[in-house]
Design a protein around this motif. Structure first.
Motif, PDB file in Angstrom:
ATOM      1  N   PRO A 189      59.132  12.912  17.411  1.00 31.59           N
ATOM      2  CA  PRO A 189      60.015  13.584  18.784  1.00 31.59           C
ATOM      3  C   PRO A 189      60.024  14.948  18.811  1.00 31.59           C
ATOM      4  CG  PRO A 189      61.280  12.203  17.067  1.00 31.59           C
ATOM      5  CD  PRO A 189      59.836  12.282  16.514  1.00 31.59           C
ATOM      6  N   ASP A 190      59.788  15.675  17.850  1.00 30.81           N
ATOM      7  CA  ASP A 190      59.527  17.004  17.720  1.00 30.81           C
ATOM      8  C   ASP A 190      57.905  17.306  17.486  1.00 30.81           C
ATOM      9  OD1 ASP A 190      59.738  19.901  18.261  1.00 30.81           O
ATOM     10  OD2 ASP A 190      60.668  20.248  16.177  1.00 30.81           O
ATOM     11  N   GLN A 203      55.423  13.719  25.975  1.00 27.39           N
ATOM     12  CA  GLN A 203      56.307  14.419  26.903  1.00 27.39           C
ATOM     13  C   GLN A 203      55.922  15.507  27.645  1.00 27.39           C
ATOM     14  OE1 GLN A 203      60.304  15.203  24.959  1.00 27.39           O
ATOM     15  NE2 GLN A 203      60.423  13.236  24.090  1.00 27.39           N
ATOM     16  N   GLY A 205      54.632  18.125  25.566  1.00 25.83           N
ATOM     17  CA  GLY A 205      54.083  17.601  24.031  1.00 25.83           C
ATOM     18  C   GLY A 205      52.347  17.134  24.253  1.00 25.83           C
ATOM     19  N   LYS A 233      56.076  15.991  20.493  1.00 22.46           N
ATOM     20  CA  LYS A 233      56.696  15.204  21.521  1.00 22.46           C
ATOM     21  C   LYS A 233      55.866  13.956  21.961  1.00 22.46           C
ATOM     22  CE  LYS A 233      59.562  19.084  22.546  1.00 22.46           C
ATOM     23  NZ  LYS A 233      60.185  19.869  23.404  1.00 22.46           N
TER      24      LYS A 233
END
Length: 163
Positions: free
Chosen positions: A73-74, A97, A100, A153
């Motif tokens: 997610p990060d 994303q 990302g 991401k």
């Protein structure tokens, strides 16, 4: 029930699936390779109002090859165990994303470092991974390779090796 977030969530109040929702225990593979999960729902909450059941059927859909992912997610990194691959090129199935990306390194192979990897961004289904435009993994045929990944991401759904 699965750990984490729900697999299927209710729709907006008043919608066909805005009250309660029950999923079938069986996934169905569609002719195009996508997966569908039959869902039974009703627009009102469970046990309300009595005597006015209006159960409807729908599907939760997942695109081909995208039912399970390794997600960062990060930011995240991981290294594979030695892999005996059946090809000289690697295809990746991933989604990032907007901010990302994914970088891949073939351990102990000159020219196949993170610094040489062309970033993988966006929605990529079966994209060939390249290092400064070169598609070849740089591995000796029959010799296992170790891959390292840096993800930001991003969701990685799968890898495939081709000639």
């Amino acid at each position: 029930f699965l750990p984490g977030s729900p697999v299927v969530t209710p729709g907006a109040p008043g919608q066909w699936d805005g009250g309660w929702k029950v999923a079938s225990p069986n996934l169905v593979e569609l002719p195009n390779g996508d997966f569908a999960l039959p869902v039974y729902a009703q627009p009102t909450p469970h046990k309300y109002p009595r005597g006015q059941l209006s159960i409807r059927t729908g599907y939760a859909l997942w695109p081909k090859g995208r039912i399970v992912a390794l997600e960062a997610p990060d930011r995240g990194e991981f290294t594979t165990l030695p892999l005996a691959v059946g090809g000289r090129r690697m295809r990746i199935n991933a989604v990032t994303q907007r901010a990302g990306g994914i970088l891949v390194e073939v351990a102990d192979v000159p020219g196949r470092s993170f610094a040489d990897c062309d970033p993988i961004v966006g929605d990529q289904f079966r994209k060939i991974v390249t290092w400064k435009g070169q598609e070849d993994l740089g591995n000796e045929v029959g010799k296992p390779i170790v891959l390292r990944f840096r993800m930001q991401k991003a969701k990685l759904f799968g890898l495939d090796f081709v000639e």
